[in-house]
Design a protein around this motif. Structure first.
Motif, PDB file in Angstrom:
ATOM      1  N   UNK A 198       0.807  -1.234   0.000  1.00 58.46           N
ATOM      2  CA  UNK A 198       0.000   0.000   0.000  1.00 58.46           C
ATOM      3  C   UNK A 198       0.836   1.278   0.000  1.00 58.46           C
ATOM      4  N   UNK A 199       2.036   1.195   0.579  1.00 60.52           N
ATOM      5  CA  UNK A 199       2.800   2.427   0.848  1.00 60.52           C
ATOM      6  C   UNK A 199       4.038   2.596  -0.017  1.00 60.52           C
ATOM      7  N   UNK A 200       4.346   1.619  -0.871  1.00 59.97           N
ATOM      8  CA  UNK A 200       5.626   1.730  -1.577  1.00 59.97           C
ATOM      9  C   UNK A 200       5.527   2.591  -2.841  1.00 59.97           C
ATOM     10  N   UNK A 201       6.653   3.204  -3.156  1.00 57.70           N
ATOM     11  CA  UNK A 201       6.736   4.119  -4.300  1.00 57.70           C
ATOM     12  C   UNK A 201       6.850   3.316  -5.597  1.00 57.70           C
ATOM     13  N   UNK A 202       6.408   3.910  -6.715  1.00 53.28           N
ATOM     14  CA  UNK A 202       6.474   3.191  -7.998  1.00 53.28           C
ATOM     15  C   UNK A 202       7.887   2.716  -8.342  1.00 53.28           C
ATOM     16  N   UNK A 203       8.905   3.525  -8.010  1.00 48.54           N
ATOM     17  CA  UNK A 203      10.276   3.140  -8.389  1.00 48.54           C
ATOM     18  C   UNK A 203      10.757   1.897  -7.629  1.00 48.54           C
ATOM     19  N   UNK A 239      -4.563   8.875   3.526  1.00 47.45           N
ATOM     20  CA  UNK A 239      -5.384   8.024   4.396  1.00 47.45           C
ATOM     21  C   UNK A 239      -5.840   8.811   5.626  1.00 47.45           C
ATOM     22  N   UNK A 240      -4.917   9.568   6.190  1.00 47.60           N
ATOM     23  CA  UNK A 240      -5.222  10.330   7.406  1.00 47.60           C
ATOM     24  C   UNK A 240      -6.410  11.275   7.179  1.00 47.60           C
ATOM     25  N   UNK A 241      -6.453  11.881   6.006  1.00 44.61           N
ATOM     26  CA  UNK A 241      -7.500  12.865   5.749  1.00 44.61           C
ATOM     27  C   UNK A 241      -8.820  12.240   5.327  1.00 44.61           C
ATOM     28  N   UNK A 242      -8.750  11.104   4.649  1.00 42.87           N
ATOM     29  CA  UNK A 242      -9.973  10.564   4.029  1.00 42.87           C
ATOM     30  C   UNK A 242     -10.408   9.199   4.555  1.00 42.87           C
ATOM     31  N   UNK A 243      -9.495   8.474   5.192  1.00 38.90           N
ATOM     32  CA  UNK A 243      -9.807   7.097   5.600  1.00 38.90           C
ATOM     33  C   UNK A 243      -9.777   6.145   4.427  1.00 38.90           C
ATOM     34  N   UNK A 244      -9.253   6.614   3.332  1.00 38.28           N
ATOM     35  CA  UNK A 244      -9.196   5.798   2.115  1.00 38.28           C
ATOM     36  C   UNK A 244      -7.729   5.577   1.747  1.00 38.28           C
ATOM     37  N   UNK A 245      -7.408   4.348   1.341  1.00 36.45           N
ATOM     38  CA  UNK A 245      -6.035   4.079   0.923  1.00 36.45           C
ATOM     39  C   UNK A 245      -5.976   4.254  -0.594  1.00 36.45           C
ATOM     40  N   UNK A 246      -5.153   5.190  -1.081  1.00 41.12           N
ATOM     41  CA  UNK A 246      -5.297   5.620  -2.481  1.00 41.12           C
ATOM     42  C   UNK A 246      -5.129   4.534  -3.529  1.00 41.12           C
ATOM     43  N   UNK A 247      -4.287   3.543  -3.262  1.00 41.56           N
ATOM     44  CA  UNK A 247      -3.991   2.567  -4.314  1.00 41.56           C
ATOM     45  C   UNK A 247      -4.457   1.150  -3.964  1.00 41.56           C
ATOM     46  N   UNK A 248      -5.101   1.021  -2.821  1.00 34.79           N
ATOM     47  CA  UNK A 248      -5.467  -0.313  -2.338  1.00 34.79           C
ATOM     48  C   UNK A 248      -6.369  -1.055  -3.324  1.00 34.79           C
ATOM     49  N   UNK A 249      -5.888  -2.240  -3.763  1.00 36.18           N
ATOM     50  CA  UNK A 249      -6.718  -3.080  -4.616  1.00 36.18           C
ATOM     51  C   UNK A 249      -7.206  -4.277  -3.829  1.00 36.18           C
ATOM     52  N   UNK A 250      -7.892  -5.198  -4.499  1.00 36.65           N
ATOM     53  CA  UNK A 250      -8.385  -6.392  -3.795  1.00 36.65           C
ATOM     54  C   UNK A 250      -7.253  -7.367  -3.498  1.00 36.65           C
ATOM     55  N   UNK A 251      -6.192  -7.278  -4.285  1.00 42.80           N
ATOM     56  CA  UNK A 251      -5.022  -8.132  -4.038  1.00 42.80           C
ATOM     57  C   UNK A 251      -3.789  -7.230  -4.039  1.00 42.80           C
ATOM     58  N   UNK A 252      -2.670  -7.778  -3.545  1.00 39.44           N
ATOM     59  CA  UNK A 252      -1.427  -6.999  -3.553  1.00 39.44           C
ATOM     60  C   UNK A 252      -1.025  -6.643  -4.981  1.00 39.44           C
ATOM     61  N   UNK A 253      -1.211  -7.601  -5.907  1.00 39.51           N
ATOM     62  CA  UNK A 253      -0.806  -7.328  -7.289  1.00 39.51           C
ATOM     63  C   UNK A 253      -1.623  -6.181  -7.888  1.00 39.51           C
TER      64      UNK A 253
END
Ligand code: ATP
Length: 361
Positions: A182-187, A209-223
């Motif tokens: 969830x937290x790693x950079x694209x590079x 996340x702190x402001x919205x309670x939403x994780x910006x990139x979270x998908x149903x799986x890690x991939x």
């Protein structure tokens, strides 16, 4: 080079309750016999041979210790002592008693952006200090942002867990595929050379996340999460960001930038008007805007549930392992176990070698 004391840690400290467990460590409250002071003992298993996947390389531990020695700052956990036995290394750390920042916030009824910013500012100060010493954390996430205590009206932020941290040497090119999806950079995902900018991406995700309670990139799986990061698939959905100031969104947008060289640095963040307002209008905007507490509480409850689920999963595996190696626990009543004690038979995806279970989807 840090000194790893060969003495038995228990001659100097009484070992107490478990404070937390991670992938590679078990952390216990310890009581210094000579002074009566309480500390946190981080017990790390050393890898016995190159073929084993149990435990950590000693060189990795040396790096964690060297880094902790180099970054003494009010917003970074302090290292007091290091002990080494045949099987484990024990880091004696400052005891952090305030719990995780996210848990502290989730207990509140509401929180203004200006109040959340007080914490962000401390995180950025700690990070800016590390970065000025060419040290990158590489595992910034809510679990690693703690509070010194809960008694003080304005508790201090303490950054913990330098298990993935790296000190850059001049001209060095460093790549790593470690981190929490969830937290790693694209590079990190694309195995590009890394820099302090990787931490700044994580700050963007944490602020989102702190402001919205939403994780910006979270998908149903890690991939799916990793794919979302690569294609920069995120938006400020109105139903989650209705109470957010435009300055906060601008702050995030300047961190969630694909090109690491274009991302704000910690120093630049500290000068951004959301953190350091210049005009009265900017001050007023921060005091009018608040975090989406309903959604944030849900996010945090889900996060804690996943952490306990993973802990139960880990315990079940330990039970199975102990059944296989019958009598092992009776042999050593003080045996300390962490996730890394379990050989990983059910192999995890290879794309990220040190994915963190606690935050995976
Ligand atoms: P991870 O799997 O995230 O890499 P780890 O094995 O490196 O974890 P840490 O994250 O350092 O271990 O510690 C595990 C847990 O122990 C933390 O989440 C926290 O709850 C607790 N902990 C760590 N350091 C301290 C401290 N100094 N004071 C109090 N509790 C601590």
């Amino acid at each position: 080079m840090a000194v790893f004391k060969p003495e038995n840690v228990e001659d100097f400290y009484e070992i107490g309750e478990v404070l937390g467990s991670g992938h590679f460590a078990q952390v216990r409250k310890v009581h210094e016999r000579a002074t009566g002071t309480y500390w946190a003992g981080k017990f790390l298993k050393i890898r016995k041979n190159a073929c084993s996947r149990l435990g950590l390389d000693r060189s990795r531990l040396e790096e964690e210790v060297d880094i902790l020695h180099a970054i003494q700052h009010p917003n970074i956990v302090t290292l007091k002592d290091v002990f080494e036995s045949r099987a484990e290394v024990v880091l004696v750390l400052e005891l952090v008693t305030g719990g995780e920042l996210f848990d502290f916030i989730a207990e509140k009824e509401n929180l203004l952006e200006s109040e959340a910013i007080e914490f962000m500012e401390q995180i950025l100060k700690g990070l800016g200090f590390m970065h000025s010493k060419n040290i990158v954390h590489f595992d910034l996430k809510p679990e690693n942002i703690m509070l010194s205590d809960r008694v003080a009206p304005h508790p201090n932020i303490k950054l913990i867990d330098f298990g993935l941290a790296h000190r850059f040497h001049p001209g060095e090119e460093y790549r790593s595929s470690s981190g929490t999806p969830q937290y790693i950079a694209p590079e990190v995902i694309t195995s590009e050379p890394l820099s302090t900018a990787a931490d700044m991406w994580s700050i963007g995700v944490i602020t989102f996340i702190l402001l919205s309670g939403l994780s910006p990139f979270q998908g149903d799986t890690d991939d799916e999460t990793l794919r979302n990061i690569i294609v920069m698939n995120y938006e400020f959905a109105a139903q989650y960001f209705g109470m957010t100031s435009s300055m906060a969104k601008d702050f995030i947008q300047k961190l969630l930038v694909k090109d690491p060289s274009e991302r704000m640095t910690a120093e630049e963040c500290l000068l951004h008007p959301w953190i350091k307002p210049i005009t009265r209008t900017q001050v007023a905007k921060r005091n009018r805007s608040s975090i989406n507490m309903k959604s944030f509480k849900k996010f945090n409850a889900r996060r804690k549930w996943k952490m306990s689920y993973n802990m139960v999963w880990m315990c079940n595996r330990l039970v199975r392992l102990n059944l296989l190696c019958k009598g092992r626990s009776e042999a050593d009543p003080l045996e300390r176990q962490c996730e890394s004690d379990v050989e990983d038979g059910e192999s995890k995806p290879a794309s990220l070698l040190r994915r963190r279970l606690s935050s995976s989807s």
